[in-house]
Design an enzyme around this catalytic site. Sequence first.
Site, short mmCIF file in Angstrom:
data_model
loop_
_atom_site.label_atom_id
_atom_site.label_comp_id
_atom_site.label_asym_id
_atom_site.label_seq_id
_atom_site.Cartn_x
_atom_site.Cartn_y
_atom_site.Cartn_z
N LYS A 93 0.84 -1.20 0.00
CA LYS A 93 0.00 0.00 0.00
C LYS A 93 0.88 1.26 0.00
O LYS A 93 1.89 1.32 0.69
CB LYS A 93 -0.91 -0.05 1.23
CG LYS A 93 -1.91 1.07 1.36
CD LYS A 93 -2.78 0.82 2.60
CE LYS A 93 -3.71 1.96 2.92
NZ LYS A 93 -4.50 1.70 4.14
N SER A 168 -9.23 2.45 3.79
CA SER A 168 -8.36 3.10 2.84
C SER A 168 -7.54 2.14 1.98
O SER A 168 -6.92 2.58 1.01
CB SER A 168 -7.41 4.03 3.62
OG SER A 168 -6.53 3.30 4.47
N SER A 192 -9.43 0.36 8.03
CA SER A 192 -8.92 0.40 6.66
C SER A 192 -8.44 -0.93 6.10
O SER A 192 -8.16 -1.01 4.90
CB SER A 192 -7.79 1.43 6.55
OG SER A 192 -8.30 2.72 6.72
#
Length: 475
Positions: A93, A168, A192
């Site tokens: 990520k 997220s 997230s």
Amino acid sequence: MTAADASLDPVPDGPPAPVLAFRDDALGTDDAVALLARLKAGEVSAAEVARAAVERIRAVDGRLNAMRVEAFEAGTAPVPGDGPLAGVPTLVKDNTTYAGLPTGHGTAAFTPRPASRHAPFTRQFTATGMTVLGKTRLPEFGFNASTEFEDAEPVRNPWNTEFSAGGSSGGSAALVAAGAVPIAHANDGGGSIRIPAACCGLVGLKPTRGRMAANETGRSLPIDVVVDGAVTRTVRDTAAFLAAAEQVRPAPELPPIGRVEGPGGRRLRVGLLLDSPTGTVTDDVTRAAVTAAATTLEGLGHRVEPYRMPLDARFEEDFVTYWGMLAFLAGATGRLLMDRRFDRRRMDGLSQGLRGQYLRQWRSTPGVLRRLRRAAREGYEDAARYDVVLSPVLAHTTPRLGHLSPAVPFPELIARLKSYVAFTPVNNVCGSPAISLPGPGRTPDGLPVGVMLSGRIGEERTLLEAAYELEAAGS
């Protein structure tokens, strides 16, 4: 039903065909555990697997918009490595530093440069032996529950591209759900990992605070709400990842997890939490999925009891204030920690709104921190009467893209987020583990619905054992 089982043909008058990358190549329909077995048997090589993953990413990302940085050279000539997950292709990520790649944090406020070194968690993640093929998109600084932007295409849900992939860790979740890679890095500061897992029909476990190597920023916060992990398509892949991460970097202050390979024999006391402890009422589709999971657990011999967590009525507003403090810090320290050309005026509407709200009430910070810690401790101690608590991940089903766009006026957007992200933040404040699993059935738009199991601090093994049972029962 897994992504590999889904038909590519659209349902008449129903949702469109999903965007899936599964094909007859070195990856096949394998999850990471099955792929490892074929790698160890010499049926496929790490180079073949990595090249297949690169081709899959290229095939679907034009429609999903989930990749932020490509590092596909690792797919053409991967370095033979060791580690318990050696040869499994993966992605990181884009809020986590990876040497040689830029880290953009999802923001347009600066142009990132390649990093000189790995972050502590990146060292743990790569020590498992996985082949990193690039970095995935996230909303600005991970603040939003949908991976959308003011000036760029959103990350799209592979099950129906008109809908959010969550946030997220939306980029990671979209590519794992589509079958491009079997596992990808995610992290969780308010849901997230679990939110995109729920939106995309994946398994997403938020570990106990301290289970994974902490990064510098988190250690400096008054309450470290963020913990790293992964999203996968199967419970056994999540269990394998946790075992591998523990093998390369144990957490001596927590009970060891070990390798969890199936259900446990102990019957559990399960608390059933249907409506949010913040007072938000769960929608009918989500409620039905969680109720069905509860029925499954009862049928397996577990004792399920209705539960309502006693939580300070100010918890929700206090968490938003803390969220605002993080946005303020991102803007205030951007030039020092990210790039000297960082321009906070280019932060998106959500970040600006959170920051502005915090600046109007910053004097309340000591009381907010005190109440958050107390509320989390009291809520955790009450829930610890149960072995696990079963609840929704989110208060309503996955929204269409645009509903949570950072371009939505801030007062409306924050109200929408509070009515959506109503279950996950408690675990982040108190540090306890929780896992999102695909619930039974789909929405009329073809989207998964997630259910969540929360556990006691350090007891990820119990969560995984219960998750295996729900997965096997199709719930």
